[in-house]
Write a protein that holds these residues in place. Structure first.
Motif, PDB file in Angstrom:
ATOM      1  N   ARG A   1     -14.580 -17.290 -10.183  1.00 38.57           N
ATOM      2  CA  ARG A   1     -14.017 -18.578  -9.740  1.00 38.57           C
ATOM      3  C   ARG A   1     -14.607 -19.753 -10.490  1.00 38.57           C
ATOM      4  O   ARG A   1     -14.046 -20.831 -10.490  1.00 38.57           O
ATOM      5  CB  ARG A   1     -14.310 -18.766  -8.247  1.00 38.57           C
ATOM      6  CG  ARG A   1     -13.471 -17.878  -7.362  1.00 38.57           C
ATOM      7  CD  ARG A   1     -13.947 -17.986  -5.939  1.00 38.57           C
ATOM      8  NE  ARG A   1     -13.117 -17.177  -5.054  1.00 38.57           N
ATOM      9  CZ  ARG A   1     -13.512 -16.761  -3.879  1.00 38.57           C
ATOM     10  NH1 ARG A   1     -14.715 -17.067  -3.428  1.00 38.57           N
ATOM     11  NH2 ARG A   1     -12.717 -16.048  -3.124  1.00 38.57           N
TER      12      ARG A   1
ATOM     13  N   GLN B   1     -10.237 -24.124 -11.357  1.00 40.49           N
ATOM     14  CA  GLN B   1     -10.173 -25.514 -10.880  1.00 40.49           C
ATOM     15  C   GLN B   1     -10.951 -25.728  -9.584  1.00 40.49           C
ATOM     16  O   GLN B   1     -11.052 -26.848  -9.116  1.00 40.49           O
ATOM     17  CB  GLN B   1      -8.713 -25.904 -10.625  1.00 40.49           C
ATOM     18  CG  GLN B   1      -7.853 -25.902 -11.859  1.00 40.49           C
ATOM     19  CD  GLN B   1      -8.274 -26.968 -12.825  1.00 40.49           C
ATOM     20  OE1 GLN B   1      -8.611 -28.058 -12.428  1.00 40.49           O
ATOM     21  NE2 GLN B   1      -8.291 -26.652 -14.108  1.00 40.49           N
ATOM     22  N   LEU B   2     -11.454 -24.655  -9.005  1.00 50.32           N
ATOM     23  CA  LEU B   2     -12.096 -24.791  -7.697  1.00 50.32           C
ATOM     24  C   LEU B   2     -13.293 -25.736  -7.765  1.00 50.32           C
ATOM     25  O   LEU B   2     -13.989 -25.798  -8.762  1.00 50.32           O
ATOM     26  CB  LEU B   2     -12.546 -23.417  -7.187  1.00 50.32           C
ATOM     27  CG  LEU B   2     -11.414 -22.470  -6.811  1.00 50.32           C
ATOM     28  CD1 LEU B   2     -11.969 -21.102  -6.488  1.00 50.32           C
ATOM     29  CD2 LEU B   2     -10.656 -23.013  -5.614  1.00 50.32           C
ATOM     30  N   ASN B   3     -13.501 -26.415  -6.661  1.00 42.51           N
ATOM     31  CA  ASN B   3     -14.576 -27.390  -6.554  1.00 42.51           C
ATOM     32  C   ASN B   3     -15.927 -26.679  -6.643  1.00 42.51           C
ATOM     33  O   ASN B   3     -16.252 -25.829  -5.817  1.00 42.51           O
ATOM     34  CB  ASN B   3     -14.419 -28.111  -5.215  1.00 42.51           C
ATOM     35  CG  ASN B   3     -15.414 -29.217  -5.048  1.00 42.51           C
ATOM     36  OD1 ASN B   3     -16.571 -29.085  -5.427  1.00 42.51           O
ATOM     37  ND2 ASN B   3     -14.970 -30.318  -4.496  1.00 42.51           N
TER      38      ASN B   3
ATOM     39  N   LEU C   1     -18.492 -27.145  -3.675  1.00 44.64           N
ATOM     40  CA  LEU C   1     -18.166 -26.332  -2.501  1.00 44.64           C
ATOM     41  C   LEU C   1     -18.492 -24.864  -2.756  1.00 44.64           C
ATOM     42  O   LEU C   1     -18.936 -24.152  -1.863  1.00 44.64           O
ATOM     43  CB  LEU C   1     -16.682 -26.490  -2.140  1.00 44.64           C
ATOM     44  CG  LEU C   1     -16.335 -27.765  -1.388  1.00 44.64           C
ATOM     45  CD1 LEU C   1     -14.831 -27.923  -1.261  1.00 44.64           C
ATOM     46  CD2 LEU C   1     -16.964 -27.770  -0.018  1.00 44.64           C
TER      47      LEU C   1
ATOM     48  N   ASP D   1     -10.449 -25.457   0.048  1.00 39.27           N
ATOM     49  CA  ASP D   1     -10.374 -25.759  -1.385  1.00 39.27           C
ATOM     50  C   ASP D   1      -9.640 -24.635  -2.119  1.00 39.27           C
ATOM     51  O   ASP D   1      -8.780 -24.890  -2.952  1.00 39.27           O
ATOM     52  CB  ASP D   1     -11.797 -25.914  -1.934  1.00 39.27           C
ATOM     53  CG  ASP D   1     -11.808 -26.339  -3.395  1.00 39.27           C
ATOM     54  OD1 ASP D   1     -11.092 -27.296  -3.717  1.00 39.27           O
ATOM     55  OD2 ASP D   1     -12.521 -25.719  -4.194  1.00 39.27           O
ATOM     56  N   ARG D   2      -9.975 -23.390  -1.751  1.00 40.66           N
ATOM     57  CA  ARG D   2      -9.303 -22.259  -2.399  1.00 40.66           C
ATOM     58  C   ARG D   2      -7.812 -22.268  -2.084  1.00 40.66           C
ATOM     59  O   ARG D   2      -6.981 -21.979  -2.935  1.00 40.66           O
ATOM     60  CB  ARG D   2      -9.929 -20.952  -1.943  1.00 40.66           C
ATOM     61  CG  ARG D   2     -11.287 -20.712  -2.580  1.00 40.66           C
ATOM     62  CD  ARG D   2     -11.669 -19.261  -2.491  1.00 40.66           C
ATOM     63  NE  ARG D   2     -12.146 -18.897  -1.191  1.00 40.66           N
ATOM     64  CZ  ARG D   2     -13.419 -19.009  -0.812  1.00 40.66           C
ATOM     65  NH1 ARG D   2     -14.305 -19.499  -1.645  1.00 40.66           N
ATOM     66  NH2 ARG D   2     -13.791 -18.651   0.390  1.00 40.66           N
TER      67      ARG D   2
ATOM     68  N   LYS E   1      -6.051 -24.926  -4.136  1.00 39.33           N
ATOM     69  CA  LYS E   1      -5.921 -24.599  -5.546  1.00 39.33           C
ATOM     70  C   LYS E   1      -5.135 -23.308  -5.769  1.00 39.33           C
ATOM     71  O   LYS E   1      -5.035 -22.834  -6.896  1.00 39.33           O
ATOM     72  CB  LYS E   1      -7.311 -24.466  -6.180  1.00 39.33           C
ATOM     73  CG  LYS E   1      -8.275 -25.580  -5.847  1.00 39.33           C
ATOM     74  CD  LYS E   1      -8.121 -26.786  -6.733  1.00 39.33           C
ATOM     75  CE  LYS E   1      -8.850 -28.005  -6.230  1.00 39.33           C
ATOM     76  NZ  LYS E   1     -10.285 -27.919  -6.306  1.00 39.33           N
TER      77      LYS E   1
ATOM     78  N   ALA F   1      -5.979 -20.281  -4.878  1.00 40.94           N
ATOM     79  CA  ALA F   1      -6.790 -19.091  -5.115  1.00 40.94           C
ATOM     80  C   ALA F   1      -6.847 -18.207  -3.868  1.00 40.94           C
ATOM     81  O   ALA F   1      -7.401 -17.122  -3.892  1.00 40.94           O
ATOM     82  CB  ALA F   1      -8.199 -19.495  -5.526  1.00 40.94           C
TER      83      ALA F   1
END
Lengths: 329, 341
Positions: A305, A309-311, A314, B309-310, B313, B315
């Motif tokens: 990951r 684009q994942l933060n 976090l 968040d996943r 996005k 994911a």
């Protein structure tokens, strides 16, 4: 003056393999350079590219340094020498970039020798970019050689892999590398540097010149602080995202791997982080192995990951909270 | 001189200042305040009006030119300068300070601008304007202030309503005073001047409330479950970007954690709040939430944020809004469905 990179001592055999392509006049249309980070893949690919571009290579396959092509290479203006990298480091190589290259590659090379395209890192080609590339990989225009470089070959799609000649770089002999590091002026900690960099000489050299071991020790202490509930994960993750997230993830994965090894009572020399053995060993005694494995799984998932684009903050929050919770009971 | 919006009318009746700066993001009050200034100026003989709008191509020199040129139609004129961004930039700042240092005669400068941040208000040009003229900041009313505002507005039309009806009206027009003004006009047209019942309002007033993510955070900290759900629905249907919502939520979760950590280390409440730079008007909210929640719950909320968040996005499967709702409800103290993660 020539800018062709020197051969690193552990690359002799790999180089001979590549040179045989040229001397045997059976140059493949695509070569995949796969191997750990910091092992010298790019340097070797560049060296190979220079040989391919030269119109009068000598019997050892080395560029002459005199011909027009070599002069252009040295001036870094060779029109048949194309590099394809992400627009920003860490981001994907986009399909637009591929389309642009393809329009250039549909024409003949400008000089009489080969044309070379270096794609680095090849695992950063996004899925549409790969698909746009496939057709060309299968039937490239004449005298065109693609060099794909990656340290994560498992991430490349099978359709891409199957169209390439593969050159796998193995971990160099540690004694030889230690000598090399010594020659580079690294007089101490070379054993540890090599272990932390998983045997990759260039990475070890980079760590040594950037004082990375010190930073690693600091981060490790913070990691122990979280376990001892002296600090909160989010406070640490806030600092860590400002460093190099991919590197930190490699480190904590290494720490967890070593913790698991400690649970099985392996001796210090079998660990990645030998210098941290005392702390790791102490920490391992209080942990539950099955839950340690689930944190390890999360780390592996996070590795896939980290380049997306994942933060990232976090992402570290999650890892470190799980780590803190593992230590609670 | 700083004035509140309510004090403007009285101040205008007394005397006119050479410069007015009206700033804020709430269009109704902003427009009405500017109109009041224009009306008063017209009464005082400022017959001519020049409108300048500041955009990317605006030449600040034209402010000086405009100030120096005489009108051929009237003795006195208003320069109506509109600054939607609220940021005059270096050139604009210079133009303002120069204008204030050398005030032209028989000219009134009216600046209407977007919200000014505290840094701009402390800047040199704002200080210069403050010295010679009047600065009014517009704040959208909320809570009891909004109810009072509605009551006043209705009273001007000869309408009145009971507390229950007013609360209902406030809930439906919150954050959207333009709609509020229209709804009151509509009620006046429908019923004429009279005492309105809850039913009158309920049947005539549509829901046109608008919220931003900061309202949502406040509702979450205050633990108002119904409000949280309504706001999330509003934000979603307005097409607010999910990452923005998540950003605001995680910011507050981290804030709560940092205050908890500071309290754990032995800091006093006030010190902890000050170190975390919590605004005066949010202190009560933040402290209330901090005392209500356990650290494990906050950790859980942060873990849920990573899931959100996943989902945002792509994911991970599922709707990001569901997870955002769960986070809000968990922090809001109503941990329903939170066990699903």
């Amino acid at each position: 003056m020539t800018i062709t990179p020197d051969l690193l001592p552990w690359q002799e055999a790999d180089w001979q393999h590549l040179v045989r392509y040229i001397t045997g006049q059976r140059i493949p249309q695509a070569v995949l350079f796969a191997g750990n980070k910091g092992i010298g893949k790019s340097r070797l690919a560049e060296r190979f590219a220079h040989s391919l571009l030269c119109s009068q290579t000598d019997t050892n396959g080395l560029p002459c340094g005199q011909c027009h092509s070599c002069q252009l290479v040295n001036a870094q203006t060779h029109p048949d020498y194309i590099r394809l990298n992400p627009e920003e480091p860490g981001k994907a190589i986009k399909v637009d970039q591929i389309r642009h290259i393809l329009s250039v590659l549909s024409l003949k090379p400008q000089y009489e020798a080969n044309r070379v395209v270096i794609v680095e890192p090849a695992d950063q080609l996004n899925i549409s970019a790969v698909n746009a590339f496939l057709k060309f990989l299968e039937e490239p225009s004449e005298r065109t050689v693609l060099l794909l470089i990656t340290d994560k070959p498992s991430r490349l799609p099978a359709t891409l892999m199957s169209r390439c000649q593969k050159v796998y770089f193995s971990k160099p002999d540690p004694e030889r590398v230690k000598q090399w590091l010594f020659d580079q002026g690294i007089k101490k900690d070379s054993e540890l540097l090599l272990s932390v960099s998983k045997g990759s000489p260039l990475l070890a050299l980079d760590y040594a010149s950037n004082n990375t071991l010190e930073l690693r020790r600091k981060c490790f202490d913070q990691w122990l602080d979280i376990a001892a509930l002296r600090t909160h994960p989010y406070i640490v993750s806030e600092q860590w995202v400002k460093l190099d997230p991919a590197l930190l993830l490699t480190w904590i994965t290494g720490w967890v791997t070593d913790l698991i090894k400690c649970c099985f009572h392996l001796p210090a020399e079998r660990l990645i982080n030998r210098d941290l053995f005392e702390d790791l060993h102490k920490s391992a005694q209080t942990l539950e192995l099955s839950r340690l494995y689930s944190v390890y799984d999360l780390m592996l998932t996070s590795r896939n990951r980290i380049d997306t684009q994942l933060n990232k903050q976090l992402l570290f929050d999650e890892l470190l909270i799980e780590w803190a919770q593992l230590n609670e009971k | 001189m700083r004035l509140k919006a309510e004090q403007l009318e009285a101040a205008l009746n007394k005397n006119l200042a050479p410069v007015y700066l009206i700033a804020g993001d709430e269009p109704l009050q902003l427009g009405e305040a500017a109109d009041a200034v224009r009306r008063a100026a017209k009464k005082a003989g400022f017959e001519n009006r020049e409108v300048l709008t500041v955009d990317a191509h605006f030449e600040w020199a034209s402010l000086g030119e405009s100030a120096d040129s005489f009108s051929i139609f009237a003795d006195k004129k208003i320069i109506d300068l509109r600054l939607p961004s609220g940021k005059p930039g270096a050139e604009g700042a210079k133009a303002f300070t120069e204008y204030c240092a050398r005030l032209p005669e028989d000219t009134l400068l009216l600046i209407t601008s977007g919200k000014l941040d505290s840094a701009s208000l402390k800047s040199k040009w704002a200080q210069a304007l403050d010295k010679v003229g009047v600065i009014i900041q517009i704040w959208p009313p909320s809570g009891q202030d909004l109810i009072n505002w509605l009551q006043n507005r209705m009273a001007n039309k000869g309408l009145s309503g009971d507390q229950e009806g007013l609360r209902l009206l406030a809930g439906r027009v919150e954050g959207n005073l333009l709609a509020a003004a229209q709804e009151i006009e509509k009620l006046f047209v429908l019923h004429g001047p009279k005492q309105l019942s809850r039913h009158d309002i309920e049947s005539a007033v549509a829901d046109s409330s608008r919220y931003d993510v900061f309202n949502l955070c406040d509702a979450m900290l205050a633990g108002k479950t119904g409000r949280i759900l309504k706001m999330l629905q509003g934000l979603k249907s307005e097409g607010t970007a999910e990452p923005l919502v998540l950003w605001a939520l995680t910011r507050d979760i981290r804030l709560l954690i940092s205050i908890k950590a500071a309290r754990y280390q032995g800091f006093s409440k006030d010190q902890a709040l000050r170190n975390a730079h919590v605004w005066e008007n949010r202190k009560g909210l933040v402290l209330g939430a901090e005392q209500r929640l356990k650290l494990t719950q906050l950790n859980k909320a942060l873990l849920m944020s990573t899931e959100a968040d996943r989902r945002i996005k792509g994911a991970s499967k599922g709707s990001a809004w569901d997870t955002l709702t769960q986070i809000c409800l968990l922090i809001g103290g109503a941990e329903v469905m939170a066990e699903t993660i």
